[in-house]
Every structure is written in structure tokens, then in C-alpha cells.
Design a protein around this motif. Structure first.
Motif, PDB file in Angstrom:
ATOM      1  N   ASP A 177       2.594  14.488   5.501  1.00 20.29           N
ATOM      2  CA  ASP A 177       2.104  15.845   5.755  1.00 20.29           C
ATOM      3  C   ASP A 177       3.209  16.687   6.381  1.00 20.29           C
ATOM      4  O   ASP A 177       3.420  17.841   6.000  1.00 20.29           O
ATOM      5  CB  ASP A 177       0.880  15.823   6.680  1.00 20.29           C
ATOM      6  CG  ASP A 177      -0.368  15.294   5.992  1.00 20.29           C
ATOM      7  OD1 ASP A 177      -0.378  15.210   4.744  1.00 20.29           O
ATOM      8  OD2 ASP A 177      -1.331  14.962   6.698  1.00 20.29           O
ATOM      9  N   GLN A 178       3.921  16.110   7.343  1.00 22.58           N
ATOM     10  CA  GLN A 178       5.030  16.844   7.985  1.00 22.58           C
ATOM     11  C   GLN A 178       6.173  17.086   7.002  1.00 22.58           C
ATOM     12  O   GLN A 178       6.783  18.153   7.011  1.00 22.58           O
ATOM     13  CB  GLN A 178       5.542  16.072   9.196  1.00 22.58           C
ATOM     14  CG  GLN A 178       4.576  16.063  10.364  1.00 22.58           C
ATOM     15  CD  GLN A 178       5.120  15.270  11.539  1.00 22.58           C
ATOM     16  OE1 GLN A 178       6.056  14.474  11.407  1.00 22.58           O
ATOM     17  NE2 GLN A 178       4.523  15.469  12.704  1.00 22.58           N
ATOM     18  N   LEU A 179       6.453  16.109   6.164  1.00 24.54           N
ATOM     19  CA  LEU A 179       7.519  16.269   5.172  1.00 24.54           C
ATOM     20  C   LEU A 179       7.140  17.341   4.150  1.00 24.54           C
ATOM     21  O   LEU A 179       7.979  18.163   3.773  1.00 24.54           O
ATOM     22  CB  LEU A 179       7.772  14.913   4.479  1.00 24.54           C
ATOM     23  CG  LEU A 179       9.114  14.707   3.816  1.00 24.54           C
ATOM     24  CD1 LEU A 179      10.269  14.953   4.764  1.00 24.54           C
ATOM     25  CD2 LEU A 179       9.179  13.301   3.245  1.00 24.54           C
ATOM     26  N   THR A 180       5.885  17.351   3.753  1.00 23.53           N
ATOM     27  CA  THR A 180       5.404  18.378   2.821  1.00 23.53           C
ATOM     28  C   THR A 180       5.500  19.759   3.458  1.00 23.53           C
ATOM     29  O   THR A 180       5.958  20.723   2.808  1.00 23.53           O
ATOM     30  CB  THR A 180       3.942  18.090   2.408  1.00 23.53           C
ATOM     31  OG1 THR A 180       3.903  16.801   1.774  1.00 23.53           O
ATOM     32  CG2 THR A 180       3.419  19.138   1.446  1.00 23.53           C
ATOM     33  N   ALA A 181       5.126  19.872   4.720  1.00 23.04           N
ATOM     34  CA  ALA A 181       5.216  21.155   5.435  1.00 23.04           C
ATOM     35  C   ALA A 181       6.663  21.610   5.540  1.00 23.04           C
ATOM     36  O   ALA A 181       6.976  22.801   5.369  1.00 23.04           O
ATOM     37  CB  ALA A 181       4.589  21.026   6.820  1.00 23.04           C
ATOM     38  N   ALA A 182       7.588  20.689   5.791  1.00 26.39           N
ATOM     39  CA  ALA A 182       9.006  21.040   5.896  1.00 26.39           C
ATOM     40  C   ALA A 182       9.538  21.536   4.551  1.00 26.39           C
ATOM     41  O   ALA A 182      10.305  22.496   4.499  1.00 26.39           O
ATOM     42  CB  ALA A 182       9.816  19.826   6.357  1.00 26.39           C
ATOM     43  N   LEU A 183       9.077  20.928   3.480  1.00 27.52           N
ATOM     44  CA  LEU A 183       9.507  21.338   2.143  1.00 27.52           C
ATOM     45  C   LEU A 183       8.939  22.700   1.775  1.00 27.52           C
ATOM     46  O   LEU A 183       9.577  23.502   1.103  1.00 27.52           O
ATOM     47  CB  LEU A 183       9.056  20.295   1.130  1.00 27.52           C
ATOM     48  CG  LEU A 183       9.613  20.416  -0.288  1.00 27.52           C
ATOM     49  CD1 LEU A 183      11.136  20.301  -0.283  1.00 27.52           C
ATOM     50  CD2 LEU A 183       9.000  19.361  -1.174  1.00 27.52           C
ATOM     51  N   GLY A 223      10.190  22.781  -7.770  1.00 24.18           N
ATOM     52  CA  GLY A 223      11.354  22.514  -8.611  1.00 24.18           C
ATOM     53  C   GLY A 223      12.360  21.569  -7.984  1.00 24.18           C
ATOM     54  O   GLY A 223      13.537  21.565  -8.355  1.00 24.18           O
ATOM     55  N   VAL A 224      11.909  20.758  -7.030  1.00 25.81           N
ATOM     56  CA  VAL A 224      12.784  19.813  -6.343  1.00 25.81           C
ATOM     57  C   VAL A 224      12.806  18.497  -7.114  1.00 25.81           C
ATOM     58  O   VAL A 224      11.757  17.934  -7.428  1.00 25.81           O
ATOM     59  CB  VAL A 224      12.301  19.585  -4.890  1.00 25.81           C
ATOM     60  CG1 VAL A 224      13.116  18.489  -4.217  1.00 25.81           C
ATOM     61  CG2 VAL A 224      12.390  20.877  -4.091  1.00 25.81           C
ATOM     62  N   THR A 254       0.854  -1.192   0.000  1.00 24.73           N
ATOM     63  CA  THR A 254       0.000   0.000   0.000  1.00 24.73           C
ATOM     64  C   THR A 254       0.889   1.241   0.000  1.00 24.73           C
ATOM     65  O   THR A 254       1.946   1.261   0.618  1.00 24.73           O
ATOM     66  CB  THR A 254      -0.906   0.073   1.242  1.00 24.73           C
ATOM     67  OG1 THR A 254      -0.372  -0.696   2.297  1.00 24.73           O
ATOM     68  CG2 THR A 254      -2.297  -0.343   0.974  1.00 24.73           C
ATOM     69  N   LEU A 255       0.416   2.251  -0.702  1.00 26.29           N
ATOM     70  CA  LEU A 255       1.129   3.526  -0.745  1.00 26.29           C
ATOM     71  C   LEU A 255       0.881   4.273   0.564  1.00 26.29           C
ATOM     72  O   LEU A 255      -0.230   4.269   1.087  1.00 26.29           O
ATOM     73  CB  LEU A 255       0.611   4.354  -1.927  1.00 26.29           C
ATOM     74  CG  LEU A 255       1.428   5.572  -2.324  1.00 26.29           C
ATOM     75  CD1 LEU A 255       2.784   5.155  -2.880  1.00 26.29           C
ATOM     76  CD2 LEU A 255       0.670   6.376  -3.375  1.00 26.29           C
ATOM     77  N   THR A 256       1.904   4.906   1.074  1.00 22.18           N
ATOM     78  CA  THR A 256       1.774   5.679   2.302  1.00 22.18           C
ATOM     79  C   THR A 256       0.901   6.901   2.049  1.00 22.18           C
ATOM     80  O   THR A 256       1.027   7.576   1.015  1.00 22.18           O
ATOM     81  CB  THR A 256       3.165   6.107   2.819  1.00 22.18           C
ATOM     82  OG1 THR A 256       3.958   4.924   3.034  1.00 22.18           O
ATOM     83  CG2 THR A 256       3.065   6.892   4.111  1.00 22.18           C
ATOM     84  N   LEU A 257       0.040   7.206   2.990  1.00 21.51           N
ATOM     85  CA  LEU A 257      -0.862   8.348   2.897  1.00 21.51           C
ATOM     86  C   LEU A 257      -0.068   9.642   2.717  1.00 21.51           C
ATOM     87  O   LEU A 257       0.916   9.877   3.423  1.00 21.51           O
ATOM     88  CB  LEU A 257      -1.704   8.429   4.181  1.00 21.51           C
ATOM     89  CG  LEU A 257      -2.864   9.415   4.177  1.00 21.51           C
ATOM     90  CD1 LEU A 257      -3.915   9.004   3.154  1.00 21.51           C
ATOM     91  CD2 LEU A 257      -3.485   9.476   5.564  1.00 21.51           C
ATOM     92  N   GLY A 258      -0.477  10.458   1.766  1.00 18.83           N
ATOM     93  CA  GLY A 258       0.142  11.763   1.561  1.00 18.83           C
ATOM     94  C   GLY A 258       1.279  11.802   0.562  1.00 18.83           C
ATOM     95  O   GLY A 258       1.829  12.873   0.281  1.00 18.83           O
ATOM     96  N   VAL A 259       1.649  10.644  -0.005  1.00 22.08           N
ATOM     97  CA  VAL A 259       2.784  10.607  -0.942  1.00 22.08           C
ATOM     98  C   VAL A 259       2.533  11.503  -2.150  1.00 22.08           C
ATOM     99  O   VAL A 259       3.377  12.339  -2.506  1.00 22.08           O
ATOM    100  CB  VAL A 259       3.096   9.161  -1.390  1.00 22.08           C
ATOM    101  CG1 VAL A 259       4.025   9.157  -2.612  1.00 22.08           C
ATOM    102  CG2 VAL A 259       3.720   8.372  -0.264  1.00 22.08           C
ATOM    103  N   HIS A 260       1.386  11.352  -2.804  1.00 21.09           N
ATOM    104  CA  HIS A 260       1.149  12.118  -4.036  1.00 21.09           C
ATOM    105  C   HIS A 260       1.095  13.623  -3.772  1.00 21.09           C
ATOM    106  O   HIS A 260       1.588  14.414  -4.591  1.00 21.09           O
ATOM    107  CB  HIS A 260      -0.109  11.627  -4.751  1.00 21.09           C
ATOM    108  CG  HIS A 260       0.117  10.355  -5.503  1.00 21.09           C
ATOM    109  ND1 HIS A 260       0.934  10.273  -6.604  1.00 21.09           N
ATOM    110  CD2 HIS A 260      -0.348   9.094  -5.295  1.00 21.09           C
ATOM    111  CE1 HIS A 260       0.963   9.032  -7.050  1.00 21.09           C
ATOM    112  NE2 HIS A 260       0.189   8.294  -6.269  1.00 21.09           N
ATOM    113  N   LYS A 303       3.622  16.366  -5.540  1.00 23.14           N
ATOM    114  CA  LYS A 303       3.141  17.569  -6.229  1.00 23.14           C
ATOM    115  C   LYS A 303       3.806  18.824  -5.664  1.00 23.14           C
ATOM    116  O   LYS A 303       4.199  19.721  -6.415  1.00 23.14           O
ATOM    117  CB  LYS A 303       1.621  17.683  -6.096  1.00 23.14           C
ATOM    118  CG  LYS A 303       0.856  16.690  -6.933  1.00 23.14           C
ATOM    119  CD  LYS A 303      -0.635  16.799  -6.684  1.00 23.14           C
ATOM    120  CE  LYS A 303      -1.369  15.620  -7.287  1.00 23.14           C
ATOM    121  NZ  LYS A 303      -2.731  15.485  -6.801  1.00 23.14           N
ATOM    122  N   THR A 304       3.933  18.897  -4.346  1.00 20.81           N
ATOM    123  CA  THR A 304       4.576  20.052  -3.708  1.00 20.81           C
ATOM    124  C   THR A 304       6.037  20.153  -4.134  1.00 20.81           C
ATOM    125  O   THR A 304       6.527  21.236  -4.451  1.00 20.81           O
ATOM    126  CB  THR A 304       4.476  19.954  -2.171  1.00 20.81           C
ATOM    127  OG1 THR A 304       3.094  19.925  -1.817  1.00 20.81           O
ATOM    128  CG2 THR A 304       5.157  21.114  -1.481  1.00 20.81           C
TER     129      THR A 304
END
Length: 194
Positions: free
Chosen positions: A186-192, A95-96, A79-85, A89-90
Motif C-alpha cells: 500500500d505504501q509502495l503504491t502510494a509512493a508510485l 506506464g512503469v 504466499t503472495l504479499t498483500l497488495g501486490v496485484h 495495476k497502478t
């Protein structure tokens, strides 16, 4: 943390939910398909396949389940981890450059990335079976650095295993322990996004 030019993600336990896919998914799958091998023997056969010594077909044959087990059926257990997509996108919008560094069997890695629609977002895939080296050996991190073409300190490396995080840090990456430093995409996206 310094803003990254690249983010390198581990597969099992980061992109995909199962952190110990061999014990949690593979061993039960092989046993369900009639293998007489012990869990330890299946794990050793997997290790050989993840080093490129066996193809996935060779793995099924070596475990005695060729003809009843197959790549697509086995990979459907992941199963894909929640929030990956959302994270992908972020990162793309910022541009990462995205990459994956994983100990895995080549064919299974391909099936999973296609199944979860990751091929367009994650540009570089360094898979242990493709190069004959597993994390946490230094050579696999050096190969990732070579492919990225940027200084390692401009790349975040995200993994759920302490030994892999330590090795990445020693290779110069900004290493993030998934499960301790961040506990969700979600935390990784916020950090980015900071």
C-alpha cells in the motif's frame, strides 16, 4: 524520489511473504519428506541450485527426497504479499515497466510466477540460477540494468535485505528497503502514485 521508468522487485520477502524461504519453508519441507541432511547441508545444496549448478530435480535428488518431493507441492507453501496485484495495476496504469531480480531456482521461480498470475504484469525476470550469479554480487545488477535498457537512476529497486539494497544503490538504482523505507505494498503504491 524521482518518478521511475521501471520498478525492480525482489521475490522472497517482497513479492512473496516469506523473507527467509529456505529456513522457513524449504528446510522443513525437505525434512518432512525424509531427508537425512542437516539444515546447513540443505541450505548449501539450495545455494548451489540457486546458482544454476543443480536443477530443481537435481536438488531433490541431492537432498534424498526425489520421488516424494516436487516443485509444485513445495511452491504451494509460498504466499503472495498483500497488495501486490494492486501495486502491479497502478504501475501498469502509470506506464512503469516492472521487473523481478531474485536469488532462486529457475523452475521454482517459474512455478511461483505462474501460480500467482505475475507473468503478464512483470516483464523482466533476472533469476540467479539462470545467470549463475546471486545478489548482492554486482554482475546481477548489471544484468538487470542491461535488460531494462534505462539508466539505473530511473529505476526503483525494492528488496528486504540490507546487503542487496546497498549493492543496488552502488549500482545506481534508487534503492528502497522493504521493511524499513516502506512496510507494505500500500505504501509502495502510494509512493508510485505521487
Amino acid at each position: 524520489m524521482r518518478e521511475p521508468a521501471s520498478v525492480v522487485l525482489d521475490a522472497m520477502g517482497v513479492l512473496y511473504e516469506s523473507a527467509d524461504d529456505v529456513a522457513e519453508l524449504l528446510v522443513p519441507y525437505v525434512h518432512e519428506h525424509g531427508s537425512p541432511l542437516s539444515a546447513a547441508d540443505i541450505e548449501e545444496t539450495y545455494r548451489r541450485a540457486s546458482l544454476g549448478e543443480l536443477t530443481s530435480a537435481g536438488f531433490w535428488a541431492a537432498t534424498g527426497v526425489a520421488g516424494s518431493a516436487d516443485d509444485e507441492d513445495y511452491c504451494a507453501r509460498h504466499t503472495l504479499t498483500l497488495g501486490v496485484h494492486e501495486f502491479l495495476k497502478t504501475a501498469d496504469a502509470a506506464g512503469v515497466r516492472l521487473a523481478c531480480l531474485s536469488n532462486d531456482v529457475s523452475r521454482w521461480s517459474e512455478v511461483l510466477r505462474r501460480r500467482f498470475g505475475l507473468t503478464d504484469s512483470i516483464r523482466d525476470w533476472v533469476i540467479s540460477a539462470d545467470i549463475g550469479v546471486r545478489k548482492p554480487q554486482p554482475a546481477i545488477y548489471q544484468e538487470m540494468r542491461r535488460r531494462l535498457g534505462v539508466d539505473a537512476d530511473r529505476a526503483w529497486f525494492v528488496d528486504d535485505r540490507e546487503a542487496n539494497v546497498v549493492a543496488a544503490r552502488e549500482a545506481g538504482f534508487t534503492a528502497i528497503h522493504y521493511g524499513r523505507d516502506v512496510t507494505s505494498f500500500d505504501q509502495l503504491t502510494a509512493a508510485l502514485a505521487r
